[in-house]
Design a protein around this motif. Structure first.
Motif, PDB file in Angstrom:
ATOM      1  N   ARG A  62       0.796  -1.232   0.000  1.00  0.00           N
ATOM      2  CA  ARG A  62       0.000   0.000   0.000  1.00  0.00           C
ATOM      3  C   ARG A  62       0.828   1.280   0.000  1.00  0.00           C
ATOM      4  N   LYS A  63       2.107   1.196  -0.263  1.00  0.00           N
ATOM      5  CA  LYS A  63       2.953   2.370  -0.434  1.00  0.00           C
ATOM      6  C   LYS A  63       3.345   2.424  -1.901  1.00  0.00           C
ATOM      7  N   TYR A  64       3.438   3.627  -2.457  1.00  0.00           N
ATOM      8  CA  TYR A  64       3.900   3.723  -3.836  1.00  0.00           C
ATOM      9  C   TYR A  64       5.212   4.496  -3.896  1.00  0.00           C
ATOM     10  N   PHE A  65       5.950   4.211  -4.961  1.00  0.00           N
ATOM     11  CA  PHE A  65       7.242   4.837  -5.206  1.00  0.00           C
ATOM     12  C   PHE A  65       7.288   5.227  -6.671  1.00  0.00           C
ATOM     13  N   LEU A  66       7.440   6.518  -6.950  1.00  0.00           N
ATOM     14  CA  LEU A  66       7.617   6.980  -8.311  1.00  0.00           C
ATOM     15  C   LEU A  66       9.112   7.062  -8.563  1.00  0.00           C
ATOM     16  N   ILE A  67       9.591   6.258  -9.486  1.00  0.00           N
ATOM     17  CA  ILE A  67      11.021   6.166  -9.764  1.00  0.00           C
ATOM     18  C   ILE A  67      11.254   6.796 -11.133  1.00  0.00           C
TER      19      ILE A  67
ATOM     20  N   THR B 106      15.529   9.994  -9.234  1.00  0.00           N
ATOM     21  CA  THR B 106      14.666  10.564  -8.214  1.00  0.00           C
ATOM     22  C   THR B 106      13.652   9.520  -7.772  1.00  0.00           C
ATOM     23  N   VAL B 107      13.374   9.479  -6.484  1.00  0.00           N
ATOM     24  CA  VAL B 107      12.307   8.640  -5.948  1.00  0.00           C
ATOM     25  C   VAL B 107      11.375   9.536  -5.150  1.00  0.00           C
ATOM     26  N   THR B 108      10.087   9.467  -5.461  1.00  0.00           N
ATOM     27  CA  THR B 108       9.071  10.172  -4.694  1.00  0.00           C
ATOM     28  C   THR B 108       8.184   9.114  -4.060  1.00  0.00           C
ATOM     29  N   ARG B 109       7.958   9.241  -2.762  1.00  0.00           N
ATOM     30  CA  ARG B 109       7.220   8.220  -2.014  1.00  0.00           C
ATOM     31  C   ARG B 109       5.778   8.649  -1.749  1.00  0.00           C
ATOM     32  N   SER B 110       4.931   7.694  -1.349  1.00  0.00           N
ATOM     33  CA  SER B 110       3.518   7.983  -1.093  1.00  0.00           C
ATOM     34  C   SER B 110       3.308   8.956   0.059  1.00  0.00           C
ATOM     35  N   ASP B 111       4.295   9.100   0.932  1.00  0.00           N
ATOM     36  CA  ASP B 111       4.161  10.079   2.022  1.00  0.00           C
ATOM     37  C   ASP B 111       4.602  11.478   1.576  1.00  0.00           C
ATOM     38  N   GLU B 112       4.787  11.638   0.264  1.00  0.00           N
ATOM     39  CA  GLU B 112       5.158  12.890  -0.390  1.00  0.00           C
ATOM     40  C   GLU B 112       6.571  13.353  -0.072  1.00  0.00           C
ATOM     41  N   THR B 113       7.416  12.461   0.416  1.00  0.00           N
ATOM     42  CA  THR B 113       8.832  12.777   0.552  1.00  0.00           C
ATOM     43  C   THR B 113       9.538  12.238  -0.685  1.00  0.00           C
ATOM     44  N   GLY B 114      10.707  12.724  -0.924  1.00  0.00           N
ATOM     45  CA  GLY B 114      11.450  12.259  -2.079  1.00  0.00           C
ATOM     46  C   GLY B 114      12.929  12.524  -1.919  1.00  0.00           C
ATOM     47  N   HIS B 115      13.707  11.986  -2.832  1.00  0.00           N
ATOM     48  CA  HIS B 115      15.148  12.144  -2.766  1.00  0.00           C
ATOM     49  C   HIS B 115      15.746  11.962  -4.154  1.00  0.00           C
ATOM     50  N   VAL B 116      16.780  12.744  -4.446  1.00  0.00           N
ATOM     51  CA  VAL B 116      17.563  12.573  -5.668  1.00  0.00           C
ATOM     52  C   VAL B 116      18.833  11.828  -5.280  1.00  0.00           C
ATOM     53  N   TYR B 117      19.081  10.693  -5.893  1.00  0.00           N
ATOM     54  CA  TYR B 117      20.242   9.871  -5.562  1.00  0.00           C
ATOM     55  C   TYR B 117      21.400  10.163  -6.510  1.00  0.00           C
TER      56      TYR B 117
END
Length: 92
Positions: A22-27, A32-43
């Motif tokens: 039930r969590k999503y990850f936009l890759i 960049t990864v953006t998570r369902s909790d609206e946090t994200g990070h550039v690796y």
């Protein structure tokens, strides 16, 4: 799916949405990864990005390994995100 193939597919479609427990990850292709909790990070590297934990026993790389295919018939666009000097997404 082989990670190299996943990266090639991302270059064509722009972003992949992966869902786990039930969590999503936009890759995205920009590492960049953006998570369902609206946090994200550039690796800084693909390896660092694939090493991100999504649960106690899975990483993003594990999710990619389990993918059967990426729908290449659709090109996705993300809204603009802002990141701080550490590469962490800033909520707007």
């Amino acid at each position: 799916m082989k990670r190299k193939r996943f990266i090639e597919d991302l270059e064509e479609v722009g972003v992949c949405k992966s869902v786990y427990k039930r969590k999503y990850f936009l890759i995205s292709e920009e590492k960049t990864v953006t998570r369902s909790d609206e946090t994200g990070h550039v690796y800084s590297s693909w390896g660092e990005r694939f090493d991100e934990a999504v649960s106690e026993d899975k990483t993003l790389g594990d999710l990619v390994d389990e993918l059967e295919f990426v729908d290449r018939s659709v090109h996705y666009h993300l809204s603009m995100s802002v990141y701080d000097e550490n590469g962490d997404r800033i909520k707007i």
